[in-house]
Design an enzyme around this catalytic site. Sequence first.
Site, PDB file in Angstrom:
ATOM      1  N   SER A   3      34.729 -49.435 -36.170  1.00 27.59           N
ATOM      2  CA  SER A   3      33.752 -48.341 -36.227  1.00 27.59           C
ATOM      3  C   SER A   3      34.299 -46.924 -36.317  1.00 27.59           C
ATOM      4  CB  SER A   3      32.823 -48.407 -35.021  1.00 27.59           C
ATOM      5  OG  SER A   3      31.804 -49.319 -35.300  1.00 27.59           O
ATOM      6  N   LYS A  30      30.417 -38.698 -30.364  1.00 23.97           N
ATOM      7  CA  LYS A  30      29.506 -39.806 -30.695  1.00 23.97           C
ATOM      8  C   LYS A  30      28.517 -40.022 -29.545  1.00 23.97           C
ATOM      9  CE  LYS A  30      29.834 -44.653 -32.268  1.00 23.97           C
ATOM     10  NZ  LYS A  30      30.745 -45.789 -32.556  1.00 23.97           N
ATOM     11  N   SER A  70      30.226 -47.957 -37.031  1.00 26.59           N
ATOM     12  CA  SER A  70      29.065 -47.318 -36.446  1.00 26.59           C
ATOM     13  C   SER A  70      29.237 -45.823 -36.201  1.00 26.59           C
ATOM     14  CB  SER A  70      28.719 -48.006 -35.124  1.00 26.59           C
ATOM     15  OG  SER A  70      29.782 -47.822 -34.204  1.00 26.59           O
TER      16      SER A  70
HETATM   17  N1  GLN Z   1      30.733 -53.182 -37.574  1.00 23.74           N
HETATM   18  C1  GLN Z   1      31.179 -53.934 -36.445  1.00 23.74           C
HETATM   19  C2  GLN Z   1      29.998 -54.451 -35.703  1.00 23.74           C
HETATM   20  O1  GLN Z   1      28.935 -54.338 -36.202  1.00 23.74           O
HETATM   21  C3  GLN Z   1      32.039 -53.068 -35.577  1.00 23.74           C
HETATM   22  C4  GLN Z   1      31.264 -52.065 -34.854  1.00 23.74           C
HETATM   23  C5  GLN Z   1      32.098 -51.228 -33.967  1.00 23.74           C
HETATM   24  O2  GLN Z   1      33.328 -51.145 -34.122  1.00 23.74           O
HETATM   25  N2  GLN Z   1      31.450 -50.609 -32.991  1.00 23.74           N
HETATM   26  O3  GLN Z   1      30.096 -54.971 -34.649  1.00 23.74           O
END
Ligand code: GLN
Length: 477
Positions: A170, A70, A146
């Site tokens: 995410s 990532k 994400s």
């Molecule tokens: N979707 C969640 C957020 O927008 C979690 C994102 C993540 O785990 N990086 O914060």
Amino acid sequence: MDLNQLTAHELLDKLKKGQAVSKNILDSLYARIQAIEPKVKAYARFKSDVKLSLNPQTSGLLTGLPITIKDNICTEGLNTECCSKILTNFRPPYDATVISKLKAAGSSIFPLKANMDEFAFGSSTENSYFGATHNPWDLECVPGGSSGGSAAAVASDEAIWALGSDTGGSIRQPASFCGVVGLKPTYGRVSRFGLIAFASSLDQIGPITKDVEDAAMLTRIISGYDPNDSTSVNQDVPDYTESLGSEIKGLKIGIPKEYFIEGMDAQVKSVIEEAINKLKSLGAVANQVTLPHTQYAVPVYYIIATAEASSNLARFDGVQYGYRAKSTSLIDMYKKTRAEGFGEEAKRRIILGTFALSHGYYDAYYLRALKVRTLIKNDFDTVFKDFDCIVAPTSPTPAFKIGERTQDPLKMYLSDIYTISVNLAGIPAISIPCGFTRNGLPVGLQIMAKPFNEEMLFRVAHAFEQNTEWHKIKPRL
Ligand code: GLN
């Protein structure tokens, strides 16, 4: 089957037996990427002439196998931009600890980084400076986020396996949307050194893989104490592959009633119920449990996560890294760089977080959120006194359409309603494929366990996987 379609453990077996060489693995990955990357966009900066460098100097367990990373995990000399304009062309001078560990095991780091929501802010990978990733099961849908690039790459065989990061879901939510396996380790299990911070008290790096065995193998490689991360915990890392194959007869599984609520997709619900029945047929004993503070998880998370993010993002000012706006004075340079460099969601979070931490509101919001966080953690502690694990859906809905939630941040934030509590409590959880909706979209089953009991997750997940075929079904692209 082409080599790029195989799991890491299948490929390692072939390499060992001399039935494959690493060059063929790379070639088959490249052929796949050339063919479908323009449709999927799993990688942040796809270039057709990209060259994969191997690390020939090390020989180890993973020699010959590439891994996709990532874009928020530092890779020495290789662009690491968090899919944000503000980190344009940032090439870290060092490797994240997880990368050093992978290299020491002989793995080669894929030269393209996986697409993601800018700074991991999002649930759909639509917030990337490089544009959205598409779900390999339905190109009109999001892959989740994400870590949507990592999950889409693994699901579409553009990667053998991948690393993502999970702050509020995410890894697990995109794994669920893309029909692959994703694990968020216990907080402190995997070093965060070299992970570009979103919310430091919640972030963990973890694997996204085609099956549970690969997840167990990869978790073992990246785990362990690291003096460079003061929150990493000095506790032995078991050989997780040893927990595979054991029975789950008599295991006590808790089903949290707060996770089966109105608003949950009816097809997801029935797929999850069938999966729970499967676990019962394998001898597990399932009972309803209660996690009474679940309803506060989303608001508490969005106070704590944005507070920490606003502080972590203060370092991006055009002086040290990446993008710098043209300007006439120092203050002007800071302002313009941040105004031009951050996307809309990053700005929203910086504003929210700064507000929650500001004088007069700190006690009312941030401190209160911390207190409720403890209550959420206590809920889990209470259940784990009597139960071996908790089983629930990973997401209330299957993958949604691209664009469907971008105009409504609150709706987007609710995508993580089932994953966020796990980060607030610091416990480990895994998402595994457990079926499909009538439209052919994957559904993920989430399993949660006590801190540092990743073995329980692998044991239950593997038993389920061995007795189902879901993980073997591939998207047609
Ligand atoms: N979707 C969640 C957020 O927008 C979690 C994102 C993540 O785990 N990086 O914060």
